[in-house]
Write an enzyme that holds these catalytic residues in place. Structure first.
Site, PDB file in Angstrom:
ATOM      1  N   THR A  27       0.819  -1.211   0.000  1.00 57.64           N
ATOM      2  CA  THR A  27       0.000   0.000   0.000  1.00 57.64           C
ATOM      3  C   THR A  27       0.859   1.270   0.000  1.00 57.64           C
ATOM      4  O   THR A  27       0.467   2.278  -0.588  1.00 57.64           O
ATOM      5  CB  THR A  27      -0.968   0.018   1.201  1.00 57.64           C
ATOM      6  OG1 THR A  27      -0.229  -0.204   2.411  1.00 57.64           O
ATOM      7  CG2 THR A  27      -2.024  -1.068   1.053  1.00 57.64           C
ATOM      8  N   ARG A  35      -9.733  -5.757  -0.183  1.00 57.22           N
ATOM      9  CA  ARG A  35     -10.799  -6.136   0.742  1.00 57.22           C
ATOM     10  C   ARG A  35     -10.928  -5.223   1.954  1.00 57.22           C
ATOM     11  O   ARG A  35     -11.806  -5.426   2.777  1.00 57.22           O
ATOM     12  CB  ARG A  35     -10.585  -7.586   1.213  1.00 57.22           C
ATOM     13  CG  ARG A  35     -10.594  -8.576   0.082  1.00 57.22           C
ATOM     14  CD  ARG A  35     -10.366  -9.990   0.574  1.00 57.22           C
ATOM     15  NE  ARG A  35     -10.245 -10.918  -0.542  1.00 57.22           N
ATOM     16  CZ  ARG A  35     -11.277 -11.424  -1.217  1.00 57.22           C
ATOM     17  NH1 ARG A  35     -12.506 -11.100  -0.889  1.00 57.22           N
ATOM     18  NH2 ARG A  35     -11.077 -12.261  -2.216  1.00 57.22           N
ATOM     19  N   GLN A 102       1.169 -13.190  -1.615  1.00 59.55           N
ATOM     20  CA  GLN A 102      -0.184 -13.214  -2.154  1.00 59.55           C
ATOM     21  C   GLN A 102      -0.377 -12.098  -3.178  1.00 59.55           C
ATOM     22  O   GLN A 102      -1.413 -12.026  -3.826  1.00 59.55           O
ATOM     23  CB  GLN A 102      -1.194 -13.045  -1.015  1.00 59.55           C
ATOM     24  CG  GLN A 102      -1.189 -14.186  -0.010  1.00 59.55           C
ATOM     25  CD  GLN A 102      -2.025 -13.885   1.222  1.00 59.55           C
ATOM     26  OE1 GLN A 102      -1.566 -13.245   2.152  1.00 59.55           O
ATOM     27  NE2 GLN A 102      -3.269 -14.333   1.224  1.00 59.55           N
ATOM     28  N   ASP A 105       2.076  -8.004  -7.833  1.00 60.39           N
ATOM     29  CA  ASP A 105       2.673  -6.779  -8.369  1.00 60.39           C
ATOM     30  C   ASP A 105       4.140  -6.895  -8.762  1.00 60.39           C
ATOM     31  O   ASP A 105       4.687  -6.007  -9.416  1.00 60.39           O
ATOM     32  CB  ASP A 105       2.500  -5.622  -7.370  1.00 60.39           C
ATOM     33  CG  ASP A 105       2.967  -5.963  -5.957  1.00 60.39           C
ATOM     34  OD1 ASP A 105       4.034  -6.596  -5.813  1.00 60.39           O
ATOM     35  OD2 ASP A 105       2.261  -5.591  -4.990  1.00 60.39           O
ATOM     36  N   HIS A 122      -0.529 -16.174  -6.161  1.00 64.49           N
ATOM     37  CA  HIS A 122      -1.654 -15.753  -6.998  1.00 64.49           C
ATOM     38  C   HIS A 122      -1.206 -15.285  -8.374  1.00 64.49           C
ATOM     39  O   HIS A 122      -1.950 -14.597  -9.074  1.00 64.49           O
ATOM     40  CB  HIS A 122      -2.454 -14.657  -6.281  1.00 64.49           C
ATOM     41  CG  HIS A 122      -3.072 -15.131  -5.001  1.00 64.49           C
ATOM     42  ND1 HIS A 122      -3.353 -14.291  -3.941  1.00 64.49           N
ATOM     43  CD2 HIS A 122      -3.450 -16.372  -4.608  1.00 64.49           C
ATOM     44  CE1 HIS A 122      -3.888 -15.002  -2.950  1.00 64.49           C
ATOM     45  NE2 HIS A 122      -3.953 -16.254  -3.330  1.00 64.49           N
ATOM     46  N   CYS A 133      -3.659 -22.560 -25.313  1.00 64.48           N
ATOM     47  CA  CYS A 133      -2.370 -23.236 -25.526  1.00 64.48           C
ATOM     48  C   CYS A 133      -1.366 -22.941 -24.414  1.00 64.48           C
ATOM     49  O   CYS A 133      -0.266 -23.500 -24.409  1.00 64.48           O
ATOM     50  CB  CYS A 133      -1.782 -22.851 -26.883  1.00 64.48           C
ATOM     51  SG  CYS A 133      -1.089 -21.175 -26.971  1.00 64.48           S
ATOM     52  N   CYS A 155      -4.516 -14.569 -28.449  1.00 67.32           N
ATOM     53  CA  CYS A 155      -3.192 -15.180 -28.437  1.00 67.32           C
ATOM     54  C   CYS A 155      -2.603 -15.156 -29.842  1.00 67.32           C
ATOM     55  O   CYS A 155      -3.260 -15.555 -30.815  1.00 67.32           O
ATOM     56  CB  CYS A 155      -3.298 -16.620 -27.933  1.00 67.32           C
ATOM     57  SG  CYS A 155      -1.762 -17.567 -28.020  1.00 67.32           S
ATOM     58  N   CYS A 158      -2.144 -19.135 -31.078  1.00 70.04           N
ATOM     59  CA  CYS A 158      -3.251 -20.019 -31.480  1.00 70.04           C
ATOM     60  C   CYS A 158      -4.597 -19.311 -31.624  1.00 70.04           C
ATOM     61  O   CYS A 158      -5.581 -19.938 -32.014  1.00 70.04           O
ATOM     62  CB  CYS A 158      -3.383 -21.164 -30.485  1.00 70.04           C
ATOM     63  SG  CYS A 158      -4.121 -20.669 -28.902  1.00 70.04           S
ATOM     64  N   ILE A 239       3.845  -0.926   8.493  1.00 70.49           N
ATOM     65  CA  ILE A 239       4.799  -1.885   7.954  1.00 70.49           C
ATOM     66  C   ILE A 239       6.078  -1.208   7.466  1.00 70.49           C
ATOM     67  O   ILE A 239       7.185  -1.703   7.700  1.00 70.49           O
ATOM     68  CB  ILE A 239       4.143  -2.696   6.820  1.00 70.49           C
ATOM     69  CG1 ILE A 239       3.025  -3.566   7.393  1.00 70.49           C
ATOM     70  CG2 ILE A 239       5.173  -3.559   6.089  1.00 70.49           C
ATOM     71  CD1 ILE A 239       2.131  -4.194   6.355  1.00 70.49           C
TER      72      ILE A 239
END
Length: 254
Positions: A27, A35, A102, A105, A122, A133, A155, A158, A239
């Site tokens: 952040t 969330r 998770q 970025d 993720h 493909c 794509c 394909c 943090i």
């Protein structure tokens, strides 16, 4: 990264430090969480449909809106912040470090943590993959095609539907990545959960697995988590200011 990358040398002077990082670590780089009280899913519930696999695959209009959303994503302008830099500094110090994130970025790698030491549970927003493909290419290339007038670029190999190389709602996590993350959690001497609510499974369970296997569990998060009772230390400070001195301390030889 493979399971063989997990150090098991018990004679090593430095402990294996594993970090599970969530939206809260990014952040400060200008990437909002999804969330939280001001998260994207709360501000625009329709946005969740744009990253839901079944809706994305079934509706060209959803895909068109998804590509427009990606064009505006702050992740492509974001730079690592003090917390990401502290993790990279710990790795450079010689301490065995593994990052399980998770986030999609790519900021841990931008900060200098070797890609083989980062497990992206993720996926990553910096690449796209074909749903037919499975050819993989850069997100920048796909967004350049959108900017040039292709609302739903196909794509080039394909002709299949392209999607971000992230795990959408309705998709399973990569079992190999998850399995390696489980091995890291079991092997860790110190396990830090940073900027994550520890409510999204199966990622959240890694904190419990680490504690059960003898790791010193440290949680750095603004709000309480379901695993606080298992933690040896819980830090509620921001943090960006709390993590650098904490990791500097952990990086001292024993």
């Amino acid at each position: 990264m493979t399971g063989t990358d997990v150090p098991h040398d018990q004679s090593a002077r430095r402990p294996l430090v594993a970090l599970l990082t969530g939206a809260g670590i990014s952040t400060d780089s200008g990437i909002p969480d999804y969330r939280g009280p001001n998260g994207l899913w709360r501000r625009d519930p329709e946005a969740e449909k744009l990253v839901t696999y079944d809706a994305y695959m079934a509706d060209p209009e959803v895909r068109r809106r998804s590509w427009l959303m990606r064009q505006k994503s702050p992740a492509f302008r974001a730079q690592p912040n003090a917390a990401h830099e502290a993790v990279a500094a710990l790795e450079r110090s010689g301490t065995p470090v593994r990052v399980i994130t998770q986030n999609v970025d790519g900021l841990h790698q931008l900060a200098g943590v070797p890609a083989r030491k980062v497990l992206e549970l993720h996926g990553t927003v910096r690449a796209v993959t074909c749903t037919r493909c499975h050819a993989r290419s850069s997100m920048r290339e796909a967004l350049d095609r959108v900017a040039a007038g292709e609302p739903d670029p196909a794509c080039l190999v394909c002709g299949g539907i392209l999607k971000s190389a992230t795990v959408m709602f309705g998709e399973r996590l990569d079992p190999q990545v998850l399995g390696t993350a489980l091995g890291v959690a079991k092997a860790a001497d110190v396990f830090l959960a940073v900027g994550t609510t520890l409510q999204v499974q199966p990622a959240a369970s890694l904190a419990g697995v680490a504690a059960e296997h003898g790791a010193r569990l440290i949680i750095v998060n603004a709000d309480p988590t379901p695993y606080d009772a298992l933690a040896a230390e819980v830090i509620r400070e921001p943090i960006g200011s709390a993590l650098p001195p904490l990791l500097a301390r952990l990086g001292q030889p024993v």
